[in-house]
Design a protein around this motif. Structure first.
Motif, PDB file in Angstrom:
ATOM      1  N   LYS A   1       0.825  -1.204   0.000  1.00 34.76           N
ATOM      2  CA  LYS A   1       0.000   0.000   0.000  1.00 34.76           C
ATOM      3  C   LYS A   1       0.863   1.260   0.000  1.00 34.76           C
ATOM      4  O   LYS A   1       0.566   2.241  -0.698  1.00 34.76           O
ATOM      5  CB  LYS A   1      -0.922  -0.014   1.220  1.00 34.76           C
ATOM      6  CG  LYS A   1      -1.965   1.089   1.226  1.00 34.76           C
ATOM      7  CD  LYS A   1      -3.016   0.847   2.304  1.00 34.76           C
ATOM      8  CE  LYS A   1      -4.148   1.872   2.192  1.00 34.76           C
ATOM      9  NZ  LYS A   1      -5.229   1.604   3.174  1.00 34.76           N
ATOM     10  N   LEU A   2       1.939   1.236   0.755  1.00 33.82           N
ATOM     11  CA  LEU A   2       2.812   2.393   0.833  1.00 33.82           C
ATOM     12  C   LEU A   2       3.498   2.673  -0.497  1.00 33.82           C
ATOM     13  O   LEU A   2       3.589   3.824  -0.937  1.00 33.82           O
ATOM     14  CB  LEU A   2       3.859   2.177   1.936  1.00 33.82           C
ATOM     15  CG  LEU A   2       3.341   2.234   3.375  1.00 33.82           C
ATOM     16  CD1 LEU A   2       4.371   1.674   4.347  1.00 33.82           C
ATOM     17  CD2 LEU A   2       2.960   3.655   3.763  1.00 33.82           C
ATOM     18  N   LYS A   3       3.979   1.628  -1.155  1.00 29.73           N
ATOM     19  CA  LYS A   3       4.651   1.808  -2.444  1.00 29.73           C
ATOM     20  C   LYS A   3       3.710   2.377  -3.497  1.00 29.73           C
ATOM     21  O   LYS A   3       4.130   3.099  -4.406  1.00 29.73           O
ATOM     22  CB  LYS A   3       5.224   0.478  -2.921  1.00 29.73           C
ATOM     23  CG  LYS A   3       6.430   0.006  -2.131  1.00 29.73           C
ATOM     24  CD  LYS A   3       6.914  -1.344  -2.659  1.00 29.73           C
ATOM     25  CE  LYS A   3       8.124  -1.827  -1.901  1.00 29.73           C
ATOM     26  NZ  LYS A   3       8.606  -3.143  -2.409  1.00 29.73           N
ATOM     27  N   ARG A   4       2.434   2.068  -3.380  1.00 29.88           N
ATOM     28  CA  ARG A   4       1.450   2.577  -4.338  1.00 29.88           C
ATOM     29  C   ARG A   4       1.024   4.008  -4.032  1.00 29.88           C
ATOM     30  O   ARG A   4       0.225   4.588  -4.766  1.00 29.88           O
ATOM     31  CB  ARG A   4       0.215   1.674  -4.328  1.00 29.88           C
ATOM     32  CG  ARG A   4       0.460   0.288  -4.912  1.00 29.88           C
ATOM     33  CD  ARG A   4      -0.744  -0.593  -4.722  1.00 29.88           C
ATOM     34  NE  ARG A   4      -0.533  -1.916  -5.318  1.00 29.88           N
ATOM     35  CZ  ARG A   4      -1.354  -2.951  -5.153  1.00 29.88           C
ATOM     36  NH1 ARG A   4      -2.450  -2.811  -4.397  1.00 29.88           N
ATOM     37  NH2 ARG A   4      -1.100  -4.108  -5.729  1.00 29.88           N
ATOM     38  N   GLY A   5       1.525   4.556  -2.949  1.00 29.34           N
ATOM     39  CA  GLY A   5       1.172   5.918  -2.589  1.00 29.34           C
ATOM     40  C   GLY A   5      -0.194   6.047  -1.955  1.00 29.34           C
ATOM     41  O   GLY A   5      -0.785   7.133  -1.952  1.00 29.34           O
ATOM     42  N   GLN A   6      -0.698   4.952  -1.374  1.00 31.55           N
ATOM     43  CA  GLN A   6      -2.032   4.951  -0.783  1.00 31.55           C
ATOM     44  C   GLN A   6      -1.991   4.966   0.738  1.00 31.55           C
ATOM     45  O   GLN A   6      -3.029   4.899   1.389  1.00 31.55           O
ATOM     46  CB  GLN A   6      -2.798   3.709  -1.258  1.00 31.55           C
ATOM     47  CG  GLN A   6      -2.972   3.633  -2.762  1.00 31.55           C
ATOM     48  CD  GLN A   6      -3.515   2.291  -3.218  1.00 31.55           C
ATOM     49  OE1 GLN A   6      -3.449   1.288  -2.492  1.00 31.55           O
ATOM     50  NE2 GLN A   6      -4.058   2.258  -4.426  1.00 31.55           N
ATOM     51  N   GLY A   7      -0.792   5.041   1.311  1.00 29.93           N
ATOM     52  CA  GLY A   7      -0.668   4.942   2.759  1.00 29.93           C
ATOM     53  C   GLY A   7      -0.968   6.243   3.483  1.00 29.93           C
ATOM     54  O   GLY A   7      -0.658   7.333   3.002  1.00 29.93           O
ATOM     55  N   MET A   8      -1.578   6.103   4.656  1.00 31.34           N
ATOM     56  CA  MET A   8      -1.866   7.237   5.535  1.00 31.34           C
ATOM     57  C   MET A   8      -1.411   6.869   6.941  1.00 31.34           C
ATOM     58  O   MET A   8      -1.578   5.732   7.384  1.00 31.34           O
ATOM     59  CB  MET A   8      -3.353   7.548   5.539  1.00 31.34           C
ATOM     60  CG  MET A   8      -3.948   7.863   4.175  1.00 31.34           C
ATOM     61  SD  MET A   8      -3.488   9.492   3.545  1.00 31.34           S
ATOM     62  CE  MET A   8      -4.521  10.556   4.566  1.00 31.34           C
ATOM     63  N   THR A   9      -0.862   7.819   7.646  1.00 31.69           N
ATOM     64  CA  THR A   9      -0.459   7.563   9.020  1.00 31.69           C
ATOM     65  C   THR A   9      -1.678   7.487   9.924  1.00 31.69           C
ATOM     66  O   THR A   9      -2.790   7.863   9.543  1.00 31.69           O
ATOM     67  CB  THR A   9       0.470   8.667   9.545  1.00 31.69           C
ATOM     68  OG1 THR A   9      -0.282   9.884   9.663  1.00 31.69           O
ATOM     69  CG2 THR A   9       1.654   8.884   8.623  1.00 31.69           C
ATOM     70  N   ALA A  10      -1.455   7.035  11.148  1.00 26.76           N
ATOM     71  CA  ALA A  10      -2.553   6.958  12.121  1.00 26.76           C
ATOM     72  C   ALA A  10      -3.112   8.334  12.452  1.00 26.76           C
ATOM     73  O   ALA A  10      -4.260   8.450  12.894  1.00 26.76           O
ATOM     74  CB  ALA A  10      -2.065   6.267  13.390  1.00 26.76           C
ATOM     75  N   SER A  11      -2.333   9.369  12.210  1.00 29.66           N
ATOM     76  CA  SER A  11      -2.812  10.737  12.449  1.00 29.66           C
ATOM     77  C   SER A  11      -3.473  11.334  11.217  1.00 29.66           C
ATOM     78  O   SER A  11      -3.901  12.496  11.244  1.00 29.66           O
ATOM     79  CB  SER A  11      -1.651  11.630  12.892  1.00 29.66           C
ATOM     80  OG  SER A  11      -0.637  11.673  11.888  1.00 29.66           O
ATOM     81  N   GLY A  12      -3.551  10.551  10.108  1.00 29.16           N
ATOM     82  CA  GLY A  12      -4.245  11.017   8.920  1.00 29.16           C
ATOM     83  C   GLY A  12      -3.390  11.745   7.908  1.00 29.16           C
ATOM     84  O   GLY A  12      -3.918  12.361   6.979  1.00 29.16           O
ATOM     85  N   LYS A  13      -2.075  11.666   8.034  1.00 31.21           N
ATOM     86  CA  LYS A  13      -1.189  12.327   7.076  1.00 31.21           C
ATOM     87  C   LYS A  13      -0.817  11.364   5.944  1.00 31.21           C
ATOM     88  O   LYS A  13      -0.529  10.197   6.195  1.00 31.21           O
ATOM     89  CB  LYS A  13       0.087  12.803   7.783  1.00 31.21           C
ATOM     90  CG  LYS A  13      -0.147  13.866   8.835  1.00 31.21           C
ATOM     91  CD  LYS A  13       1.165  14.263   9.506  1.00 31.21           C
ATOM     92  CE  LYS A  13       0.944  15.323  10.581  1.00 31.21           C
ATOM     93  NZ  LYS A  13       2.226  15.683  11.253  1.00 31.21           N
ATOM     94  N   PRO A  14      -0.808  11.853   4.696  1.00 32.27           N
ATOM     95  CA  PRO A  14      -0.424  10.980   3.579  1.00 32.27           C
ATOM     96  C   PRO A  14       1.061  10.650   3.611  1.00 32.27           C
ATOM     97  O   PRO A  14       1.891  11.449   4.042  1.00 32.27           O
ATOM     98  CB  PRO A  14      -0.771  11.828   2.349  1.00 32.27           C
ATOM     99  CG  PRO A  14      -0.734  13.245   2.819  1.00 32.27           C
ATOM    100  CD  PRO A  14      -1.193  13.208   4.253  1.00 32.27           C
ATOM    101  N   ILE A  15       1.381   9.445   3.148  1.00 30.89           N
ATOM    102  CA  ILE A  15       2.766   8.977   3.089  1.00 30.89           C
ATOM    103  C   ILE A  15       3.153   8.865   1.619  1.00 30.89           C
ATOM    104  O   ILE A  15       2.429   8.239   0.831  1.00 30.89           O
ATOM    105  CB  ILE A  15       2.909   7.609   3.787  1.00 30.89           C
ATOM    106  CG1 ILE A  15       2.432   7.697   5.239  1.00 30.89           C
ATOM    107  CG2 ILE A  15       4.359   7.122   3.739  1.00 30.89           C
ATOM    108  CD1 ILE A  15       2.327   6.354   5.948  1.00 30.89           C
ATOM    109  N   PRO A  16       4.253   9.454   1.192  1.00 29.63           N
ATOM    110  CA  PRO A  16       4.621   9.441  -0.227  1.00 29.63           C
ATOM    111  C   PRO A  16       4.870   8.024  -0.741  1.00 29.63           C
ATOM    112  O   PRO A  16       5.405   7.177  -0.024  1.00 29.63           O
ATOM    113  CB  PRO A  16       5.899  10.277  -0.279  1.00 29.63           C
ATOM    114  CG  PRO A  16       6.447  10.237   1.112  1.00 29.63           C
ATOM    115  CD  PRO A  16       5.255  10.163   2.012  1.00 29.63           C
ATOM    116  N   GLY A  17       4.464   7.767  -1.973  1.00 34.86           N
ATOM    117  CA  GLY A  17       4.652   6.452  -2.560  1.00 34.86           C
ATOM    118  C   GLY A  17       5.918   6.352  -3.386  1.00 34.86           C
ATOM    119  O   GLY A  17       6.661   7.321  -3.542  1.00 34.86           O
ATOM    120  N   GLY A  18       6.169   5.146  -3.909  1.00 31.21           N
ATOM    121  CA  GLY A  18       7.268   4.930  -4.826  1.00 31.21           C
ATOM    122  C   GLY A  18       8.647   4.943  -4.212  1.00 31.21           C
ATOM    123  O   GLY A  18       9.644   5.092  -4.923  1.00 31.21           O
TER     124      GLY A  18
END
Length: 314
Positions: free
Chosen positions: A50-67
């Motif tokens: 999920k993270l590699k696809r750029g779909q990840g979000m932290t528990a605080s709701g912040k987006p996590i960069p993909g790729g």
């Protein structure tokens, strides 16, 4: 039809139908080893995907960069110890005498006109422990997309910059609880007992260690339990094992001569994952002691139920 939803006038008919149920083979593994394996394959692998696809979000709701690389994402993954301690705290509270585990299970399955009413009544009047629906009772939803289970609320407050929102929550939520094998098995034993059937003729339990230590006799026992014709399993079991050692599926065999330690397996199914950090799965001495003490009484109840002991850490 689910047994708990049957009215009293349908119980007799349902009891007759139990005799047409298939036989059950349960396979149980050292619960601590199973928990680490579940953490890797049901948390790390889907989280990295999920993270590699750029779909990840932290528990605080912040987006996590993909790729990015797996090394980059390790800081966004909760460790085994972090998830295990959070779940253990919830399970201990849920499973204490008079806790949510007992009350939820009784309210859903033990009241009058429910299939398991007699079981709950007889256990309440004896020294037997109550029946508990672990998944239903102990893993409560939240209204938060990014912290979807109650057991993770405090963890997310303390460490908010990691990922919890995954698709397979039924597995991620219970990396510890699914090793408490006695609870789901007890329900099936009671189902067959209610039809005056000999449970051992309908439920057969295999310890995974038996497959490694004595595979031929183990497979002979399974065949006999199923009523299959005799078969020489030596040509099959002598080849080795599949779906282990970092190899997924049945294309690659790990032979008996190869060194195999599941803790050395890659953390991801991707080929480049061999360099993934394995410290995410490390277990402190304190947590190991806590896990062993937590599982011990449930393991003993399991061994008594199935009529044999598995060679697990004690």
């Amino acid at each position: 039809t689910e047994p708990d939803k049957l009215s009293a006038n349908k119980l007799e008919a349902y009891t007759d139908n139990i005799k047409s149920l298939p036989k059950i083979i349960s396979v149980v593994r050292d619960p601590i080893e199973r928990a680490v394996s579940s953490y890797k394959y049901n948390y790390i692998v889907p989280a990295l995907t999920k993270l590699k696809r750029g779909q990840g979000m932290t528990a605080s709701g912040k987006p996590i960069p993909g790729g990015r690389t797996e090394q980059f994402y390790q800081d966004y993954l909760y460790t085994f110890e972090e998830l295990a301690l959070a779940e253990l705290a919830t399970l201990k509270e849920c499973l204490q005498p008079g806790g949510r585990g007992e009350t939820y299970s009784y309210n859903h399955y033990g009241k009058y006109n429910r299939f398991f009413h007699g079981t709950f009544e007889s256990r309440a009047n004896s020294s037997k422990t109550p029946m508990i629906d672990l998944d239903g009772a102990c893993y409560e939803d939240t209204k938060s997309q990014f912290v979807p289970r109650v057991q993770w609320i405090e963890l997310a407050k303390r460490i908010p910059d990691k990922i919890l929102d995954l698709a397979n929550l039924q597995l991620t939520q219970s990396i510890i609880g699914r090793g408490v094998y006695i609870y789901p098995l007890e329900w099936w034993y009671e189902v067959f007992a209610s039809a005056s059937l000999h449970e051992e003729e309908w439920i057969h339990t295999v310890c995974t260690e038996e497959m490694g230590d004595n595979p031929v006799d183990t497979m002979d026992d399974v065949s006999s339990f199923l009523g299959l014709p005799e078969f020489d399993f030596r040509n099959t079991t002598s080849v080795g094992r599949y779906n282990v050692g970092g190899h997924r599926g049945y294309d690659t065999v790990t032979t008996a001569d190869e060194e195999y330690d599941e803790h050395d397996e890659p953390l991801s199914s991707a080929p480049e994952s061999k360099s993934s950090p394995i410290d995410l799965t490390s277990i402190s001495d304190e947590l190991m002691t806590e896990l062993m003490e937590f599982y011990r009484p449930y393991n003993e109840r399991l061994f008594e139920l199935i009529g044999k002991r598995c060679t697990w850490k004690e």
